[in-house]
Enzyme design. Structure first.
Site, PDB file in Angstrom:
ATOM      1  N   TYR A  73     -12.105  -2.171  12.310  1.00 50.05           N
ATOM      2  CA  TYR A  73     -10.736  -1.632  12.174  1.00 50.05           C
ATOM      3  C   TYR A  73      -9.919  -1.880  13.441  1.00 50.05           C
ATOM      4  O   TYR A  73      -8.776  -2.347  13.382  1.00 50.05           O
ATOM      5  CB  TYR A  73     -10.838  -0.142  11.871  1.00 50.05           C
ATOM      6  N   LYS A 131      -6.532  -4.160  13.899  1.00 49.25           N
ATOM      7  CA  LYS A 131      -5.262  -3.575  14.352  1.00 49.25           C
ATOM      8  C   LYS A 131      -4.781  -4.230  15.646  1.00 49.25           C
ATOM      9  O   LYS A 131      -3.572  -4.350  15.878  1.00 49.25           O
ATOM     10  CB  LYS A 131      -5.411  -2.060  14.524  1.00 49.25           C
ATOM     11  N   GLY A 148       0.822  -1.224   0.000  1.00 43.61           N
ATOM     12  CA  GLY A 148       0.000   0.000   0.000  1.00 43.61           C
ATOM     13  C   GLY A 148       0.847   1.261   0.000  1.00 43.61           C
ATOM     14  O   GLY A 148       0.562   2.202   0.742  1.00 43.61           O
ATOM     15  N   SER A 186      -2.288   0.402  14.911  1.00 44.41           N
ATOM     16  CA  SER A 186      -2.896   1.717  15.188  1.00 44.41           C
ATOM     17  C   SER A 186      -3.163   1.816  16.682  1.00 44.41           C
ATOM     18  O   SER A 186      -3.389   0.779  17.343  1.00 44.41           O
ATOM     19  CB  SER A 186      -4.234   1.846  14.450  1.00 44.41           C
ATOM     20  N   ASP A 203      -3.488  -7.142  -4.745  1.00 47.11           N
ATOM     21  CA  ASP A 203      -4.407  -6.993  -3.613  1.00 47.11           C
ATOM     22  C   ASP A 203      -3.871  -7.911  -2.519  1.00 47.11           C
ATOM     23  O   ASP A 203      -3.936  -9.137  -2.634  1.00 47.11           O
ATOM     24  CB  ASP A 203      -5.815  -7.413  -4.049  1.00 47.11           C
ATOM     25  N   VAL A 204      -3.328  -7.309  -1.459  1.00 46.71           N
ATOM     26  CA  VAL A 204      -2.605  -8.111  -0.464  1.00 46.71           C
ATOM     27  C   VAL A 204      -3.517  -8.978   0.407  1.00 46.71           C
ATOM     28  O   VAL A 204      -3.021  -9.736   1.229  1.00 46.71           O
ATOM     29  CB  VAL A 204      -1.683  -7.234   0.416  1.00 46.71           C
TER      30      VAL A 204
HETATM   31  P1  NAP Z   1      -4.209   5.652   2.875  1.00 45.05           P
HETATM   32  O1  NAP Z   1      -3.744   7.023   2.606  1.00 45.05           O
HETATM   33  O2  NAP Z   1      -5.644   5.321   2.698  1.00 45.05           O
HETATM   34  O3  NAP Z   1      -3.306   4.631   2.039  1.00 45.05           O
HETATM   35  C1  NAP Z   1      -3.522   3.250   2.113  1.00 45.05           C
HETATM   36  C2  NAP Z   1      -2.841   2.597   0.941  1.00 45.05           C
HETATM   37  O4  NAP Z   1      -3.119   1.179   0.997  1.00 45.05           O
HETATM   38  C3  NAP Z   1      -3.358   3.106  -0.387  1.00 45.05           C
HETATM   39  O5  NAP Z   1      -2.276   3.292  -1.266  1.00 45.05           O
HETATM   40  C4  NAP Z   1      -4.272   1.956  -0.839  1.00 45.05           C
HETATM   41  O6  NAP Z   1      -4.379   1.823  -2.246  1.00 45.05           O
HETATM   42  C5  NAP Z   1      -3.529   0.769  -0.284  1.00 45.05           C
HETATM   43  N1  NAP Z   1      -4.393  -0.415  -0.222  1.00 45.05           N
HETATM   44  C6  NAP Z   1      -5.673  -0.482   0.227  1.00 45.05           C
HETATM   45  N2  NAP Z   1      -6.130  -1.735   0.088  1.00 45.05           N
HETATM   46  C7  NAP Z   1      -5.132  -2.471  -0.450  1.00 45.05           C
HETATM   47  C8  NAP Z   1      -5.007  -3.826  -0.842  1.00 45.05           C
HETATM   48  N3  NAP Z   1      -6.021  -4.684  -0.686  1.00 45.05           N
HETATM   49  N4  NAP Z   1      -3.851  -4.247  -1.383  1.00 45.05           N
HETATM   50  C9  NAP Z   1      -2.819  -3.390  -1.562  1.00 45.05           C
HETATM   51  N5  NAP Z   1      -2.873  -2.090  -1.201  1.00 45.05           N
HETATM   52  C10 NAP Z   1      -4.017  -1.633  -0.670  1.00 45.05           C
HETATM   53  O7  NAP Z   1      -3.874   5.233   4.379  1.00 45.05           O
HETATM   54  P2  NAP Z   1      -2.744   5.752   5.389  1.00 45.05           P
HETATM   55  O8  NAP Z   1      -3.355   6.771   6.285  1.00 45.05           O
HETATM   56  O9  NAP Z   1      -1.488   6.063   4.669  1.00 45.05           O
HETATM   57  O10 NAP Z   1      -2.591   4.434   6.263  1.00 45.05           O
HETATM   58  C11 NAP Z   1      -1.546   3.482   6.049  1.00 45.05           C
HETATM   59  C12 NAP Z   1      -1.600   2.469   7.171  1.00 45.05           C
HETATM   60  O11 NAP Z   1      -1.458   3.148   8.432  1.00 45.05           O
HETATM   61  C13 NAP Z   1      -2.922   1.716   7.253  1.00 45.05           C
HETATM   62  O12 NAP Z   1      -2.688   0.389   7.655  1.00 45.05           O
HETATM   63  C14 NAP Z   1      -3.675   2.457   8.335  1.00 45.05           C
HETATM   64  O13 NAP Z   1      -4.633   1.650   8.955  1.00 45.05           O
HETATM   65  C15 NAP Z   1      -2.533   2.815   9.266  1.00 45.05           C
HETATM   66  N6  NAP Z   1      -2.820   3.929  10.159  1.00 45.05           N
HETATM   67  C16 NAP Z   1      -3.099   5.163   9.668  1.00 45.05           C
HETATM   68  C17 NAP Z   1      -3.351   6.198  10.550  1.00 45.05           C
HETATM   69  C18 NAP Z   1      -3.647   7.588  10.094  1.00 45.05           C
HETATM   70  O14 NAP Z   1      -3.946   8.438  10.942  1.00 45.05           O
HETATM   71  N7  NAP Z   1      -3.581   7.888   8.816  1.00 45.05           N
HETATM   72  C19 NAP Z   1      -3.338   5.959  11.928  1.00 45.05           C
HETATM   73  C20 NAP Z   1      -3.059   4.693  12.387  1.00 45.05           C
HETATM   74  C21 NAP Z   1      -2.794   3.682  11.493  1.00 45.05           C
HETATM   75  P3  NAP Z   1      -5.503   2.666  -3.066  1.00 45.05           P
HETATM   76  O15 NAP Z   1      -4.936   4.038  -3.159  1.00 45.05           O
HETATM   77  O16 NAP Z   1      -5.558   1.967  -4.393  1.00 45.05           O
HETATM   78  O17 NAP Z   1      -6.763   2.577  -2.280  1.00 45.05           O
END
Ligand code: NAP
Length: 250
Positions: A155, A159, A12, A142, A63-64
């Site tokens: 979610y 996590k 991702g 998370s 798709d992981v």
């Molecule tokens: P994001 O901006 O939504 O990016 C997620 C990425 O994962 C996107 O590039 C998405 O691709 C890709 N993805 C989704 N489903 C997938 C699949 N089945 N196979 C391969 N790739 C896939 O999210 P983010 O905020 O950067 O979050 C990244 C990680 O950090 C996640 O695990 C999230 O739960 C965790 N996290 C985030 C936060 C926060 O505040 N942002 C806080 C705690 C934890 P598409 O663009 O094609 O959808």
């Protein structure tokens, strides 16, 4: 931190935290496989940036949550670079809804993409890491996996599951020179949190002792450390990166 000659897969990594991790690992000298699903244009741009940093990179769409896609992600990496040293399980989605209204599909989809993917990708790389007796797995959990969050039953469960899985992997493969750790970010400014209404973002910021949202780079710095040789004695741990929000109020 020197990751020269290391080969990393970041799931991702077309945008958000994954993108920052891919770039940070490349800055430290690693060749990085950029994975994403759907529109591949952003992932292609990440590859270009990595090449400008002087490292090699390629995009592998997958798709992981799907075993065949994961096999192709890892096989393509090993065919191209001969090994895989670092796996960052970052791909994740949200489908928020109060538990009373949450559909089976919303539950299953989030568990499959956020948790099953970590099992599938870890299992696929471990074969290679065990053979070379060196490996680093960093899983993006998370803080809601630690403290829960209304509207995120799916979610937060995924996590929390990542934390149990990380600790189990750590114990199973420690004798082979492989570490597995989790990072629990708080609120990080990415497309995922930019979906939240502005009042909600302001309310969150007021609860953060440090007073601001984290950046993807804040998470990426910790991933680079955990992926390095310097972190060789750290395994099965959860590192919270949240500006202090999980400390709670007095
Ligand atoms: P994001 O901006 O939504 O990016 C997620 C990425 O994962 C996107 O590039 C998405 O691709 C890709 N993805 C989704 N489903 C997938 C699949 N089945 N196979 C391969 N790739 C896939 O999210 P983010 O905020 O950067 O979050 C990244 C990680 O950090 C996640 O695990 C999230 O739960 C965790 N996290 C985030 C936060 C926060 O505040 N942002 C806080 C705690 C934890 P598409 O663009 O094609 O959808």
């Amino acid at each position: 931190m020197d990751l020269s000659d290391r080969v990393a897969i970041v799931t991702g990594s077309g945008r958000g935290i994954g993108r920052a991790i891919a770039l940070r690992l490349a800055e430290a000298g690693a060749n990085v496989v950029v994975n994403d699903v759907g529109d591949m244009a952003p992932a292609g741009e990440v590859v270009e940036e990595i090449r400008r940093l002087g490292q090699d990179s390629l995009v592998v769409p997958a798709d992981v949550s799907q075993p065949d896609d994961v096999a192709s992600l890892v096989d393509t990496t090993v065919e191209k670079y001969g090994k895989v040293d670092i796996l960052v399980n970052n791909a994740g989605i949200t489908r928020d809804q109060l538990i009373m209204r949450m559909s089976d599909d919303d539950w299953d989809k989030v568990l499959e993409i956020n948790l099953k993917s970590v099992f599938l990708c870890s299992r696929a790389v471990l074969r290679h890491m065990m053979r070379q007796r060196w490996g680093r797995i960093v899983n993006i959990s998370s803080i809601v996996g630690l403290i829960g969050n209304p509207g995120q039953a799916n979610y937060s469960s995924s996590k929390a599951g990542i934390i149990g899985l990380t600790r189990t992997i750590a114990k199973e493969v420690a004798s082979r020179g492989i570490t597995a750790n989790a990072i629990a970010p708080g609120f990080i400014d990415t497309p995922m949190t930019q979906q939240l209404p502005e009042e909600r973002r302001q309310a969150i910021m007021e609860q953060v002792p440090l007073g601001f949202l984290g950046t993807p780079r804040d998470v990426a710095e910790a991933v680079a450390f955990l992926a390095s040789e310097e972190a060789r004695y750290i395994t099965g741990q959860v590192l919270t990166i949240d500006g202090g929000i999980s400390l709670g109020k007095l």
